[in-house]
Design an enzyme around this catalytic site. Structure first.
Site, PDB file in Angstrom:
ATOM      1  N   GLU A   8      35.684  52.663  43.497  1.00 44.00           N
ATOM      2  CA  GLU A   8      36.983  52.714  42.812  1.00 44.00           C
ATOM      3  C   GLU A   8      37.783  53.887  43.370  1.00 44.00           C
ATOM      4  O   GLU A   8      37.229  54.962  43.603  1.00 44.00           O
ATOM      5  CB  GLU A   8      36.772  52.887  41.304  1.00 44.00           C
ATOM      6  CG  GLU A   8      37.997  53.151  40.489  1.00 44.00           C
ATOM      7  CD  GLU A   8      39.038  52.047  40.589  1.00 44.00           C
ATOM      8  OE1 GLU A   8      40.214  52.391  40.810  1.00 44.00           O
ATOM      9  OE2 GLU A   8      38.685  50.863  40.425  1.00 44.00           O
ATOM     10  N   ASP A  19      36.656  42.490  42.218  1.00 44.15           N
ATOM     11  CA  ASP A  19      37.640  42.358  41.136  1.00 44.15           C
ATOM     12  C   ASP A  19      38.853  43.211  41.519  1.00 44.15           C
ATOM     13  O   ASP A  19      39.116  44.245  40.912  1.00 44.15           O
ATOM     14  CB  ASP A  19      37.031  42.816  39.809  1.00 44.15           C
ATOM     15  CG  ASP A  19      37.937  42.528  38.616  1.00 44.15           C
ATOM     16  OD1 ASP A  19      38.984  41.876  38.796  1.00 44.15           O
ATOM     17  OD2 ASP A  19      37.596  42.970  37.507  1.00 44.15           O
ATOM     18  N   CYS A  68      43.162  38.085  39.385  1.00 43.51           N
ATOM     19  CA  CYS A  68      44.279  37.848  38.464  1.00 43.51           C
ATOM     20  C   CYS A  68      45.470  37.256  39.216  1.00 43.51           C
ATOM     21  O   CYS A  68      46.545  37.095  38.642  1.00 43.51           O
ATOM     22  CB  CYS A  68      44.672  39.152  37.758  1.00 43.51           C
ATOM     23  SG  CYS A  68      45.203  40.453  38.884  1.00 43.51           S
TER      24      CYS A  68
END
Length: 139
Positions: A22, A69, A96
């Site tokens: 991340e 993701d 998404c």
């Protein structure tokens, strides 16, 4: 793209070792704190952009499964090419943005086939949807 490590920690309960990557330092700190609080010892976290550490991840870690993701923009092409080079057995890709998901699957298609696809309406009465796919190495 592990954010605060929710998926990473869930996977750590089933895997011998899990690595979350991340770029947000505060999210990585939260992920580490949460792992400690939940007594999860098999999850490790790196604070860096995925495309900058993909070489190191695959040379040091060699995962069987990669879970992606990413943000709406999808995965950097450099990282997708590394996935093709190292060829983990399967890739789980949550998105998404169906447009960038389709683009990224196309890049991975020389070595991967789409095994499953689920569309989840997490935001009713909006146009936003989540797509979760499982890609498997072609035999």
């Amino acid at each position: 793209f592990c954010g605060t490590g929710t998926i990473t920690q869930l996977m750590a309960k089933k895997a011998s070792e899990v690595l979350g990557v991340e770029s947000s330092e505060s999210a990585v700190l939260d992920a580490k704190e949460s792992s400690e609080r939940n007594k999860i010892t098999t999850a490790k976290f790196i604070c860096e952009r995925v495309e900058k550490v993909s070489d190191r991840i695959f040379s040091d870690f060699a995962p069987d499964v990669v879970i992606l993701d990413p943000p709406r923009g999808g995965v950097a092409k450099k990282s997708l090419l590394k996935l093709l080079e190292y060829a983990p057995e399967s890739i789980v890709y949550a998105s998404c943005n169906p447009t960038t998901l389709a683009r990224d699957i196309q890049i991975l298609s020389p070595k991967y086939k789409l095994a499953k696809l689920a569309i989840v309406d997490m935001f009713p009465q909006t146009y936003h949807i989540e797509c979760v796919t499982r890609l498997e190495l072609k035999v």
